[in-house]
Design a protein around this motif. Structure first.
Motif, PDB file in Angstrom:
ATOM      1  N   ASP A  18       0.970  -0.767  -0.300  1.00 40.95           N
ATOM      2  CA  ASP A  18       0.511   0.349  -0.471  1.00 40.95           C
ATOM      3  C   ASP A  18       0.954   1.279  -0.017  1.00 40.95           C
ATOM      4  N   THR A  20       2.280   5.305   0.174  1.00 41.77           N
ATOM      5  CA  THR A  20       1.272   6.448   1.162  1.00 41.77           C
ATOM      6  C   THR A  20       2.100   7.736   0.377  1.00 41.77           C
ATOM      7  N   ASP A  23       1.764  13.411  -2.932  1.00 38.79           N
ATOM      8  CA  ASP A  23       0.962  14.114  -4.262  1.00 38.79           C
ATOM      9  C   ASP A  23       1.130  12.839  -5.200  1.00 38.79           C
ATOM     10  N   GLU A  24       0.569  12.664  -6.254  1.00 39.29           N
ATOM     11  CA  GLU A  24       0.112  11.618  -7.558  1.00 39.29           C
ATOM     12  C   GLU A  24       1.743  11.162  -7.984  1.00 39.29           C
ATOM     13  N   GLU A  25       1.977  13.199  -8.860  1.00 42.55           N
ATOM     14  CA  GLU A  25       3.908  12.074  -8.785  1.00 42.55           C
ATOM     15  C   GLU A  25       4.862  11.411  -8.358  1.00 42.55           C
ATOM     16  N   ALA A  27       4.008   9.184  -6.039  1.00 44.27           N
ATOM     17  CA  ALA A  27       2.926   7.887  -6.304  1.00 44.27           C
ATOM     18  C   ALA A  27       3.436   6.593  -7.684  1.00 44.27           C
ATOM     19  N   ALA A  28       3.073   7.932  -8.300  1.00 45.65           N
ATOM     20  CA  ALA A  28       3.206   7.376  -9.650  1.00 45.65           C
ATOM     21  C   ALA A  28       5.125   6.845  -9.409  1.00 45.65           C
ATOM     22  N   MET A  31       5.810   3.601  -8.252  1.00 46.82           N
ATOM     23  CA  MET A  31       5.509   2.412  -8.430  1.00 46.82           C
ATOM     24  C   MET A  31       5.716   2.164  -9.673  1.00 46.82           C
ATOM     25  N   VAL A  43       1.014   0.082 -12.664  1.00 49.62           N
ATOM     26  CA  VAL A  43       1.222   0.962 -11.583  1.00 49.62           C
ATOM     27  C   VAL A  43      -0.704   1.645 -11.928  1.00 49.62           C
ATOM     28  N   VAL A  46      -5.160   6.023  -8.440  1.00 52.28           N
ATOM     29  CA  VAL A  46      -4.082   6.490  -7.722  1.00 52.28           C
ATOM     30  C   VAL A  46      -5.725   7.247  -6.783  1.00 52.28           C
ATOM     31  N   ARG A  47      -6.023   7.297  -5.955  1.00 53.38           N
ATOM     32  CA  ARG A  47      -6.877   7.367  -5.005  1.00 53.38           C
ATOM     33  C   ARG A  47      -7.043   8.390  -3.736  1.00 53.38           C
ATOM     34  N   ARG A  48      -7.488   9.439  -4.144  1.00 53.32           N
ATOM     35  CA  ARG A  48      -7.388  10.707  -3.129  1.00 53.32           C
ATOM     36  C   ARG A  48      -7.759  10.579  -2.197  1.00 53.32           C
TER      37      ARG A  48
END
Length: 51
Positions: A18, A20, A23-25, A27-28, A31, A43, A46-48
């Protein structure tokens, strides 16, 4: 995924992570790097979570 339970871990050698991140960048990027190192499911979306 709210929690990881035995159903998610039904195959030997399977690992569920999992990720965490702030920001999305970030996390990406994490992954994508994991995808380069190991056989992964890729990949995912992405959940917010509302702050």
């Amino acid at each position: 995924m709210d929690s990881i339970d035995e159903v998610h871990m039904s195959e030997p050698g399977l690992v569920v992570l999992d990720i965490t991140a702030r920001d999305e960048e970030t996390a990406a990027a994490v992954m994508s790097r994991l995808d380069e190192l190991w056989a992964t499911s890729g990949v995912g979306p992405v959940r917010r979570v509302a702050e």
